[in-house]
Design a protein around this motif. Structure first.
Motif, PDB file in Angstrom:
ATOM      1  N   PRO A  87       6.054   1.840   4.909  1.00 18.80           N
ATOM      2  CA  PRO A  87       5.184   2.085   3.747  1.00 18.80           C
ATOM      3  C   PRO A  87       5.662   3.313   2.976  1.00 18.80           C
ATOM      4  O   PRO A  87       6.015   4.338   3.572  1.00 18.80           O
ATOM      5  N   GLY A  88       5.699   3.196   1.666  1.00 16.31           N
ATOM      6  CA  GLY A  88       6.098   4.307   0.820  1.00 16.31           C
ATOM      7  C   GLY A  88       7.592   4.477   0.649  1.00 16.31           C
ATOM      8  O   GLY A  88       8.040   5.398  -0.032  1.00 16.31           O
ATOM      9  N   ALA A  89       8.388   3.607   1.245  1.00 15.70           N
ATOM     10  CA  ALA A  89       9.839   3.701   1.100  1.00 15.70           C
ATOM     11  C   ALA A  89      10.234   3.471  -0.355  1.00 15.70           C
ATOM     12  O   ALA A  89       9.511   2.828  -1.117  1.00 15.70           O
ATOM     13  N   SER A  90      11.374   3.956  -0.719  1.00 14.85           N
ATOM     14  CA  SER A  90      11.866   3.760  -2.087  1.00 14.85           C
ATOM     15  C   SER A  90      12.689   2.483  -2.176  1.00 14.85           C
ATOM     16  O   SER A  90      13.185   1.964  -1.166  1.00 14.85           O
ATOM     17  N   ARG A  91      12.856   2.014  -3.396  1.00 13.16           N
ATOM     18  CA  ARG A  91      13.706   0.845  -3.646  1.00 13.16           C
ATOM     19  C   ARG A  91      15.115   1.116  -3.139  1.00 13.16           C
ATOM     20  O   ARG A  91      15.717   0.270  -2.473  1.00 13.16           O
ATOM     21  N   THR A 119       7.080  -1.510  -2.781  1.00  7.55           N
ATOM     22  CA  THR A 119       8.541  -1.406  -2.749  1.00  7.55           C
ATOM     23  C   THR A 119       9.236  -2.760  -2.821  1.00  7.55           C
ATOM     24  O   THR A 119      10.231  -2.907  -3.541  1.00  7.55           O
ATOM     25  N   LEU A 120       8.733  -3.766  -2.108  1.00  7.06           N
ATOM     26  CA  LEU A 120       9.392  -5.079  -2.164  1.00  7.06           C
ATOM     27  C   LEU A 120       9.387  -5.624  -3.590  1.00  7.06           C
ATOM     28  O   LEU A 120      10.385  -6.185  -4.050  1.00  7.06           O
ATOM     29  N   GLY A 121       8.284  -5.472  -4.298  1.00  4.85           N
ATOM     30  CA  GLY A 121       8.218  -5.919  -5.686  1.00  4.85           C
ATOM     31  C   GLY A 121       9.174  -5.151  -6.579  1.00  4.85           C
ATOM     32  O   GLY A 121       9.771  -5.715  -7.505  1.00  4.85           O
ATOM     33  N   GLN A 122       9.338  -3.865  -6.305  1.00  6.21           N
ATOM     34  CA  GLN A 122      10.283  -3.054  -7.074  1.00  6.21           C
ATOM     35  C   GLN A 122      11.716  -3.516  -6.838  1.00  6.21           C
ATOM     36  O   GLN A 122      12.519  -3.580  -7.773  1.00  6.21           O
ATOM     37  N   VAL A 123      12.030  -3.863  -5.593  1.00  5.47           N
ATOM     38  CA  VAL A 123      13.371  -4.377  -5.279  1.00  5.47           C
ATOM     39  C   VAL A 123      13.599  -5.708  -5.990  1.00  5.47           C
ATOM     40  O   VAL A 123      14.644  -5.924  -6.604  1.00  5.47           O
ATOM     41  N   ALA A 124      12.622  -6.596  -5.925  1.00  7.46           N
ATOM     42  CA  ALA A 124      12.749  -7.901  -6.599  1.00  7.46           C
ATOM     43  C   ALA A 124      12.980  -7.722  -8.095  1.00  7.46           C
ATOM     44  O   ALA A 124      13.855  -8.378  -8.683  1.00  7.46           O
TER      45      ALA A 124
END
Length: 148
Positions: free
Chosen positions: A74-78, A102-107
């Motif tokens: 939790p709270g990890a960066s992209r 974060t997962l949405g940010q990576v996507a």
């Protein structure tokens, strides 16, 4: 390289956040997605899982053969997630079991090349492929548990 982002399934409310467990619905969601993945995951897929209880339980629906990675908690960066997966240079398939946002940010980054806040439903997965550095990223699948 294949990169599969799997958001943990539905979890109980409460504290501490890291210890929240899956609900009964969450266990069903994880089981549904695990069945779908088992039929499709390439052999020797590297599986990296957040240290949060809910992510661990989600991954256990698929296998007990995974690596716990606090870097994707939790709270990890992209950039931390992409570095943990060694994107795009890994050469094989990597499955990350982690968290929003974060997962949405990576996507968003993989498909648009821009920073954005995209939402991935609880228990859902997004599967990306990039065969070489000069090819575009392709979204192979985006599924939520209610669709499998």
């Amino acid at each position: 390289m294949d990169l599969i982002l799997w958001r943990h399934a539905e979890a109980e409310d409460g504290a501490p956040d890291i210890a929240r467990e899956l609900t009964d619905k969450g266990h069903r969601q994880a089981d549904q997605m695990a069945r779908w993945l088992k039929a499709r995951l390439p052999k020797h897929t590297q599986i990296l899982v957040s240290h949060a209880t809910r992510a661990q339980q989600t991954a256990h629906a698929l296998t007990s053969q995974f690596e716990t990675s606090p870097e994707i908690g939790p709270g990890a960066s992209r950039s931390a997630l992409l570095a943990a997966a060694r994107w795009p240079d890994h050469g094989g398939a990597v499955l990350l079991v982690g968290h929003q946002p974060t997962l949405g940010q990576v996507a968003a980054w993989l498909l648009s090349g821009s920073a954005a806040e995209w939402s991935i439903k609880k228990g859902a997965l997004w599967w990306f492929t990039q065969r070489s550095a000069d090819e575009h990223v392709v979204l192979r699948a985006a599924l939520s548990p209610d669709l499998v």
